[in-house]
Design a protein around this motif. Structure first.
Motif, PDB file in Angstrom:
ATOM      1  N   THR A  16      -3.592   1.990  -3.615  1.00  0.00           N
ATOM      2  CA  THR A  16      -3.083   3.328  -3.876  1.00  0.00           C
ATOM      3  C   THR A  16      -4.260   4.283  -4.040  1.00  0.00           C
ATOM      4  O   THR A  16      -5.368   3.978  -3.592  1.00  0.00           O
ATOM      5  CB  THR A  16      -2.147   3.330  -5.104  1.00  0.00           C
ATOM      6  OG1 THR A  16      -1.608   4.624  -5.293  1.00  0.00           O
ATOM      7  CG2 THR A  16      -2.862   2.867  -6.366  1.00  0.00           C
ATOM      8  N   GLN A  17      -4.047   5.411  -4.682  1.00  0.00           N
ATOM      9  CA  GLN A  17      -5.114   6.396  -4.839  1.00  0.00           C
ATOM     10  C   GLN A  17      -6.198   5.862  -5.789  1.00  0.00           C
ATOM     11  O   GLN A  17      -5.907   5.119  -6.721  1.00  0.00           O
ATOM     12  CB  GLN A  17      -4.542   7.703  -5.386  1.00  0.00           C
ATOM     13  CG  GLN A  17      -3.312   8.185  -4.652  1.00  0.00           C
ATOM     14  CD  GLN A  17      -3.493   8.170  -3.141  1.00  0.00           C
ATOM     15  OE1 GLN A  17      -4.455   8.739  -2.633  1.00  0.00           O
ATOM     16  NE2 GLN A  17      -2.590   7.518  -2.426  1.00  0.00           N
ATOM     17  N   PRO A  18      -7.476   6.252  -5.547  1.00  0.00           N
ATOM     18  CA  PRO A  18      -8.582   5.686  -6.342  1.00  0.00           C
ATOM     19  C   PRO A  18      -8.387   5.785  -7.851  1.00  0.00           C
ATOM     20  O   PRO A  18      -8.669   4.839  -8.585  1.00  0.00           O
ATOM     21  CB  PRO A  18      -9.788   6.511  -5.881  1.00  0.00           C
ATOM     22  CG  PRO A  18      -9.453   6.909  -4.479  1.00  0.00           C
ATOM     23  CD  PRO A  18      -7.966   7.139  -4.483  1.00  0.00           C
ATOM     24  N   PHE A  19      -7.856   6.920  -8.363  1.00  0.00           N
ATOM     25  CA  PHE A  19      -7.745   7.077  -9.817  1.00  0.00           C
ATOM     26  C   PHE A  19      -6.626   6.227 -10.419  1.00  0.00           C
ATOM     27  O   PHE A  19      -6.538   6.085 -11.641  1.00  0.00           O
ATOM     28  CB  PHE A  19      -7.564   8.564 -10.192  1.00  0.00           C
ATOM     29  CG  PHE A  19      -6.200   9.132  -9.919  1.00  0.00           C
ATOM     30  CD1 PHE A  19      -5.262   9.229 -10.933  1.00  0.00           C
ATOM     31  CD2 PHE A  19      -5.860   9.602  -8.658  1.00  0.00           C
ATOM     32  CE1 PHE A  19      -4.005   9.770 -10.696  1.00  0.00           C
ATOM     33  CE2 PHE A  19      -4.616  10.146  -8.410  1.00  0.00           C
ATOM     34  CZ  PHE A  19      -3.678  10.232  -9.430  1.00  0.00           C
ATOM     35  N   LEU A  72       2.580  10.980  -9.583  1.00  0.00           N
ATOM     36  CA  LEU A  72       1.338  11.490 -10.146  1.00  0.00           C
ATOM     37  C   LEU A  72       0.677  10.456 -11.051  1.00  0.00           C
ATOM     38  O   LEU A  72      -0.549  10.418 -11.176  1.00  0.00           O
ATOM     39  CB  LEU A  72       1.590  12.778 -10.935  1.00  0.00           C
ATOM     40  CG  LEU A  72       1.852  14.045 -10.119  1.00  0.00           C
ATOM     41  CD1 LEU A  72       2.298  15.176 -11.022  1.00  0.00           C
ATOM     42  CD2 LEU A  72       0.617  14.449  -9.326  1.00  0.00           C
ATOM     43  N   THR A  73       1.477   9.616 -11.688  1.00  0.00           N
ATOM     44  CA  THR A  73       0.947   8.659 -12.657  1.00  0.00           C
ATOM     45  C   THR A  73       1.174   7.206 -12.253  1.00  0.00           C
ATOM     46  O   THR A  73       0.939   6.295 -13.055  1.00  0.00           O
ATOM     47  CB  THR A  73       1.614   8.879 -14.028  1.00  0.00           C
ATOM     48  OG1 THR A  73       3.037   8.967 -13.838  1.00  0.00           O
ATOM     49  CG2 THR A  73       1.111  10.154 -14.684  1.00  0.00           C
ATOM     50  N   ARG A  74       1.620   6.957 -11.023  1.00  0.00           N
ATOM     51  CA  ARG A  74       1.902   5.575 -10.607  1.00  0.00           C
ATOM     52  C   ARG A  74       1.861   5.446  -9.093  1.00  0.00           C
ATOM     53  O   ARG A  74       1.967   6.434  -8.365  1.00  0.00           O
ATOM     54  CB  ARG A  74       3.276   5.126 -11.116  1.00  0.00           C
ATOM     55  CG  ARG A  74       4.421   5.962 -10.580  1.00  0.00           C
ATOM     56  CD  ARG A  74       5.787   5.447 -11.005  1.00  0.00           C
ATOM     57  NE  ARG A  74       5.910   5.259 -12.430  1.00  0.00           N
ATOM     58  CZ  ARG A  74       6.150   6.225 -13.312  1.00  0.00           C
ATOM     59  NH1 ARG A  74       6.277   7.494 -12.899  1.00  0.00           N
ATOM     60  NH2 ARG A  74       6.259   5.972 -14.592  1.00  0.00           N
ATOM     61  N   SER A  75       1.737   4.222  -8.648  1.00  0.00           N
ATOM     62  CA  SER A  75       1.874   3.937  -7.223  1.00  0.00           C
ATOM     63  C   SER A  75       3.360   3.941  -6.864  1.00  0.00           C
ATOM     64  O   SER A  75       4.232   3.836  -7.740  1.00  0.00           O
ATOM     65  CB  SER A  75       1.264   2.570  -6.888  1.00  0.00           C
ATOM     66  OG  SER A  75       2.016   1.542  -7.498  1.00  0.00           O
ATOM     67  N   ILE A  76       3.649   4.023  -5.586  1.00  0.00           N
ATOM     68  CA  ILE A  76       5.040   3.963  -5.124  1.00  0.00           C
ATOM     69  C   ILE A  76       5.675   2.634  -5.532  1.00  0.00           C
ATOM     70  O   ILE A  76       6.856   2.570  -5.879  1.00  0.00           O
ATOM     71  CB  ILE A  76       5.110   4.158  -3.597  1.00  0.00           C
ATOM     72  CG1 ILE A  76       4.612   5.552  -3.210  1.00  0.00           C
ATOM     73  CG2 ILE A  76       6.540   3.957  -3.084  1.00  0.00           C
ATOM     74  CD1 ILE A  76       4.454   5.761  -1.716  1.00  0.00           C
ATOM     75  N   TYR A 118       0.829  -1.206   0.000  1.00  0.00           N
ATOM     76  CA  TYR A 118       0.000   0.000   0.000  1.00  0.00           C
ATOM     77  C   TYR A 118       0.863   1.256   0.000  1.00  0.00           C
ATOM     78  O   TYR A 118       1.999   1.266   0.484  1.00  0.00           O
ATOM     79  CB  TYR A 118      -0.957   0.009   1.205  1.00  0.00           C
ATOM     80  CG  TYR A 118      -0.292   0.256   2.545  1.00  0.00           C
ATOM     81  CD1 TYR A 118      -0.095   1.555   3.028  1.00  0.00           C
ATOM     82  CD2 TYR A 118       0.132  -0.797   3.342  1.00  0.00           C
ATOM     83  CE1 TYR A 118       0.502   1.789   4.248  1.00  0.00           C
ATOM     84  CE2 TYR A 118       0.740  -0.571   4.567  1.00  0.00           C
ATOM     85  CZ  TYR A 118       0.924   0.721   5.014  1.00  0.00           C
ATOM     86  OH  TYR A 118       1.530   0.946   6.220  1.00  0.00           O
ATOM     87  N   ASP A 119       0.318   2.314  -0.571  1.00  0.00           N
ATOM     88  CA  ASP A 119       0.984   3.620  -0.578  1.00  0.00           C
ATOM     89  C   ASP A 119       0.598   4.407   0.667  1.00  0.00           C
ATOM     90  O   ASP A 119      -0.593   4.632   0.910  1.00  0.00           O
ATOM     91  CB  ASP A 119       0.551   4.440  -1.808  1.00  0.00           C
ATOM     92  CG  ASP A 119       1.178   3.943  -3.090  1.00  0.00           C
ATOM     93  OD1 ASP A 119       2.024   3.037  -3.022  1.00  0.00           O
ATOM     94  OD2 ASP A 119       0.815   4.454  -4.155  1.00  0.00           O
TER      95      ASP A 119
END
Length: 400
Positions: free
Chosen positions: A51-54, A20-24, A6-7
């Protein structure tokens, strides 16, 4: 056993514009992405990434009410070492591992995306027993990627090449400290120097290294990458798969499908995926007064001092510079930018920017997608619907 990476929200935001365009988990350091490294160390595949919903669908996971049982949850901003892996495997239910009062990993009965959203598992008091880890690499700020890559390269090399036999190079080449050079098959090269005296060198399948190249470790070069004639690649450098590189590169990371194919200097920098630096692009990585740098802070929207003297550029995915672009020390560039014009560009360039210091406009979104597809078509790739939706989400956000 079920493993979830998880991020942490704190780390994810601090790693802009790369995240901005990927998970950690998708950040490439050393020889692998963070996710790949965890899977190799654990001997298990992570069942999903939170990670983030989007960004969820990009990681083959949909936000819903599915519950995961008997789960090991791991903060993906921590780099696994032997002590941490052994401690994770020995965890009993409702036990956790911490580092400097931050939860690194835990074993819990039931886990859902709702718990991730509300961070119900962050509190140390929640667990019946907490083991403290004393030494671990924590990628909590974007500059940690550059600072830690040297150590991670060396550790990855020792872990992944142990007991394996290197391929041989055809042609006339000079290999210094050959025992610290690992070569995969189908590498094309002639009249190059590989110097592993100062750190190991790992060259992946199908790499082409043209004549006159000088490479000093520690260095990783990914699959099918092309290194142009006369290139000088210094240590602490990771170059992803399907890149084209040339000129002088030092202490830098290039994610897959990015190009710095021509003469010019790139130092202490990170390029995301599908970036391109035009011929003659140069990056300053040291201030004229030799002082520590300031770096754009996305949260505070100001330049904040950091404890680093050397720093080049951080460039988000799908960004590009025109020929002879000159970047100032510690420049931060968002995603999908097109940078050109006279003089030094600003030290912070928001995503989807078009131009330079004298004229800066916002690129229409349809043009963003057109340009991405034209570049990707050259590598027989196409911008997927999911990738387009991620860029569209970012486009609607302000000041990124």
């Amino acid at each position: 056993m079920n493993f979830i990476l998880y991020d942490g929200m704190f780390e994810w935001k601090n790693l802009f514009p790369i995240t901005l365009t990927r998970s950690i988990s998708e950040i490439h350091l050393g020889l692998f992405t963070i996710k790949e490294r965890w899977e190799k160390k654990l001997g298990y595949k992570a069942i999903c990434i939170f990670t983030q919903p989007f960004l969820l669908k990009k990681n083959s996971f949909k936000k819903n009410k599915i519950l995961f049982k008997n789960v090991f949850i791991i903060n993906s901003s921590f780099i696994p070492n032997e002590e941490l892996i052994n401690t994770i495997i020995s965890l009993k239910k409702n036990e956790a591992i911490s580092f400097q009062k931050n939860i690194v990993a835990a074993r819990i009965n039931i886990f859902s995306y709702e718990e991730y959203e509300y961070k119900n598992f962050f509190s140390i008091k929640k667990y019946s027993k907490v083991y403290e880890i004393n030494k671990i690499i924590h990628i909590k700020n974007v500059w940690d990627i550059i600072v830690q890559n040297k150590n991670i390269l060396k550790k990855d090399f020792m872990f992944y090449t142990k007991g394996k036999r290197s391929s041989t190079l055809l042609g006339r080449n000079i290999l210094i400290c050959k025992e610290r050079i690992y070569l995969k098959e189908n590498i094309v090269t002639n009249n190059v120097v590989l110097n592993a005296k100062f750190g190991p060198i790992y060259i992946d399948k199908g790499v082409e290294i043209m004549e006159g190249c000088l490479i000093r470790g520690p260095v990783y070069i990914g699959k099918k990458t092309i290194v142009n004639m006369g290139s000088k690649i210094y240590g602490n450098t990771t170059i992803g798969s399907f890149c084209k590189v040339g000129g002088e590169i030092k202490n830098s990371l290039l994610f897959s499908y990015s190009n710095k194919a021509h003469d010019g200097f790139l130092g202490h920098s990170i390029l995301g995926k599908w970036c391109n630096l035009g011929a003659g692009t140069n990056v300053s990585n040291l201030r004229n007064d030799y002082r520590d740098v300031t770096l754009w802070n996305y949260e505070k929207k100001i330049f904040s001092p950091i404890n680093m003297q050397f720093f080049g550029i951080i460039m988000g995915d799908h960004s590009k510079s025109a020929i002879n672009t000159q970047f100032n020390t510690a420049t931060v560039i968002g995603v999908c930018t097109s940078i050109f014009g006279y003089g030094f560009p600003p030290r912070y360039i928001p995503s989807f920017s078009f131009g330079g210091i004298q004229c800066n406009k916002r690129i229409p979104f349809y043009r963003v997608c057109e340009t991405a597809n034209l570049m990707m078509k050259r590598r027989k790739k196409k911008l997927s619907i999911l990738e387009e939706k991620i860029l569209e989400h970012l486009y609607k956000m302000s000041n990124v």
